[in-house]
Scaffold this motif. Sequence first.
Motif, short mmCIF file in Angstrom:
data_model
loop_
_atom_site.label_atom_id
_atom_site.label_comp_id
_atom_site.label_asym_id
_atom_site.label_seq_id
_atom_site.Cartn_x
_atom_site.Cartn_y
_atom_site.Cartn_z
N LEU A 52 3.47 5.99 -3.00
CA LEU A 52 4.68 6.46 -3.31
C LEU A 52 4.66 6.59 -4.79
N SER A 53 4.37 5.35 -5.60
CA SER A 53 4.47 5.52 -7.19
C SER A 53 3.44 6.41 -7.71
N SER A 100 0.88 -1.32 0.14
CA SER A 100 -0.09 0.04 0.06
C SER A 100 0.82 1.24 0.03
N ILE A 101 2.03 1.33 0.77
CA ILE A 101 2.61 2.36 0.78
C ILE A 101 3.42 2.41 -0.47
N ALA A 152 3.29 5.41 7.27
CA ALA A 152 4.43 5.34 6.49
C ALA A 152 5.48 5.78 7.11
N TYR A 153 5.70 6.61 7.87
CA TYR A 153 6.75 7.19 8.94
C TYR A 153 7.19 5.90 9.68
N GLN A 165 7.12 13.40 -4.84
CA GLN A 165 6.57 14.65 -4.10
C GLN A 165 6.95 14.25 -2.55
N ALA A 166 6.88 15.39 -1.83
CA ALA A 166 6.77 15.24 -0.30
C ALA A 166 5.87 13.92 0.44
#
Length: 124
Positions: free
Chosen positions: A31-32, A26-27, A52-53, A37-38
């Motif tokens: 991201l893709s 999922s992360i 995510a962090y 991007q930030a």
Amino acid sequence: MESARWGQNFGDCQLGDLLLNCLTLSIGEALSRKFGQALSTVFDSARELKRAYAFLANAKTSFAKIIAPHCKITASSVSRELLVLSVGDTTYLDNGAILEKKDGYGSQGSGGNGLLLHSALAVD
């Protein structure tokens, strides 16, 4: 389509925790979709960003473990080709402004502080 590609390339990720394995997909998909991007703009909610962090900081996650299934699939694909060009590049990630040396960092350029990134693209 994108979910299928992520599942194929990273679905067999073995991080030692079923939840972490699922989060890899999922992360990675998030991201893709918003590549470059930030993180604060990649995830739609503060909860997703925090997750995510936490995933990225987890001791069980590592770049090598996350990409292992993808590397295996790539090696298998390349082995079936008669000719493959491996186009490589080296990039210097110089964090000269960071005065304190970090584990794994070394001298870059004119006494900088950073890493070497070696990348390759296989082309048939």
